[in-house]
Design a protein around this motif. Sequence first.
Motif, PDB file in Angstrom:
ATOM      1  N   PHE A  16       1.036  -1.235  -0.093  1.00 56.79           N
ATOM      2  CA  PHE A  16       0.061  -0.087   0.711  1.00 56.79           C
ATOM      3  C   PHE A  16       0.633   1.265   0.028  1.00 56.79           C
ATOM      4  N   GLY A  17       2.284   0.877   0.612  1.00 59.60           N
ATOM      5  CA  GLY A  17       2.953   2.352   0.494  1.00 59.60           C
ATOM      6  C   GLY A  17       3.096   2.933  -0.539  1.00 59.60           C
ATOM      7  N   LEU A  18       3.444   1.581  -1.083  1.00 58.47           N
ATOM      8  CA  LEU A  18       4.920   1.700  -2.254  1.00 58.47           C
ATOM      9  C   LEU A  18       3.828   2.418  -3.565  1.00 58.47           C
ATOM     10  N   GLY A  19       2.542   1.926  -3.280  1.00 58.89           N
ATOM     11  CA  GLY A  19       1.630   2.135  -4.130  1.00 58.89           C
ATOM     12  C   GLY A  19       1.515   3.306  -4.252  1.00 58.89           C
ATOM     13  N   PHE A  20       0.947   4.173  -2.417  1.00 54.46           N
ATOM     14  CA  PHE A  20       0.448   5.374  -2.212  1.00 54.46           C
ATOM     15  C   PHE A  20       1.779   6.177  -3.443  1.00 54.46           C
ATOM     16  N   VAL A  21       3.050   6.178  -2.883  1.00 53.99           N
ATOM     17  CA  VAL A  21       4.736   7.140  -3.365  1.00 53.99           C
ATOM     18  C   VAL A  21       3.784   7.031  -4.552  1.00 53.99           C
ATOM     19  N   PHE A  22       4.220   5.803  -6.176  1.00 52.40           N
ATOM     20  CA  PHE A  22       4.173   6.149  -7.016  1.00 52.40           C
ATOM     21  C   PHE A  22       3.371   6.701  -7.809  1.00 52.40           C
ATOM     22  N   LEU A  23       1.916   6.321  -7.157  1.00 51.88           N
ATOM     23  CA  LEU A  23       0.880   7.538  -7.460  1.00 51.88           C
ATOM     24  C   LEU A  23       0.564   8.756  -7.130  1.00 51.88           C
ATOM     25  N   PHE A  24       0.935   9.015  -6.048  1.00 54.74           N
ATOM     26  CA  PHE A  24       2.035  10.667  -5.918  1.00 54.74           C
ATOM     27  C   PHE A  24       3.139  10.746  -6.614  1.00 54.74           C
ATOM     28  N   LEU A  25       4.066  10.400  -7.319  1.00 54.77           N
ATOM     29  CA  LEU A  25       5.344  10.203  -7.961  1.00 54.77           C
ATOM     30  C   LEU A  25       4.302  10.943  -9.710  1.00 54.77           C
ATOM     31  N   LEU A  28       2.321  14.478  -9.647  1.00 54.02           N
ATOM     32  CA  LEU A  28       3.057  15.310 -10.094  1.00 54.02           C
ATOM     33  C   LEU A  28       3.822  15.792 -11.176  1.00 54.02           C
ATOM     34  N   VAL A  29       4.653  13.874 -11.884  1.00 52.11           N
ATOM     35  CA  VAL A  29       4.733  14.522 -13.052  1.00 52.11           C
ATOM     36  C   VAL A  29       3.714  14.914 -13.796  1.00 52.11           C
ATOM     37  N   VAL A  30       2.547  14.659 -13.460  1.00 48.93           N
ATOM     38  CA  VAL A  30       1.364  14.915 -14.346  1.00 48.93           C
ATOM     39  C   VAL A  30       1.328  16.725 -14.353  1.00 48.93           C
ATOM     40  N   MET A  31       1.370  16.540 -13.651  1.00 48.79           N
ATOM     41  CA  MET A  31       0.539  18.275 -12.909  1.00 48.79           C
ATOM     42  C   MET A  31       2.396  19.351 -13.380  1.00 48.79           C
ATOM     43  N   ILE A  32       3.540  18.972 -13.866  1.00 51.09           N
ATOM     44  CA  ILE A  32       4.394  19.053 -13.589  1.00 51.09           C
ATOM     45  C   ILE A  32       4.316  19.625 -15.155  1.00 51.09           C
ATOM     46  N   ARG A  33       3.858  18.725 -16.268  1.00 47.51           N
ATOM     47  CA  ARG A  33       3.688  18.841 -17.326  1.00 47.51           C
ATOM     48  C   ARG A  33       2.380  19.803 -18.077  1.00 47.51           C
ATOM     49  N   VAL A  34       1.181  19.753 -17.291  1.00 44.41           N
ATOM     50  CA  VAL A  34       0.418  20.320 -17.474  1.00 44.41           C
ATOM     51  C   VAL A  34       0.535  21.584 -17.227  1.00 44.41           C
TER      52      VAL A  34
END
Length: 83
Positions: A16-25, A28-34
Motif C-alpha cells: 500500500f505504501g509503495l502504491g501511494f508513493v508511485f501514484l503521488f509521483l 506530480l509528473v502530470v501536474m508539472i507537465r500541465v
Amino acid sequence: MTPSELLLEGVELMLFGLGFVFLFLILLVVMIRVMSWVIERFAAKPPVPVSTSVAPQSASSEPSADVLAAIQSAIHQHRVRRG
C-alpha cells in the motif's frame, strides 16, 4: 497473532505504501507537465531581435587610409608605453 500473519500484514502495508508513493509521483509528473503547457500557452513571447546585417567586405579589399592610420597610431602608442 502468529508470525506468518504479522509478516503478511507487513507485506500488505508495504505494498500500500509503495502504491501511494508511485501514484503521488505520477500525479506530480502530470501536474508539472500541465503547468509547463499552461505557461508556454499563456506566457508572453519574447520579442525577436531584428538583426541589422552589415555587408561583409571581401577578403581582397584593403582597409581604408583612416583605418590604417588608426592602427599605426595604436601600435606606436603601445610601443611607447611598453618602452
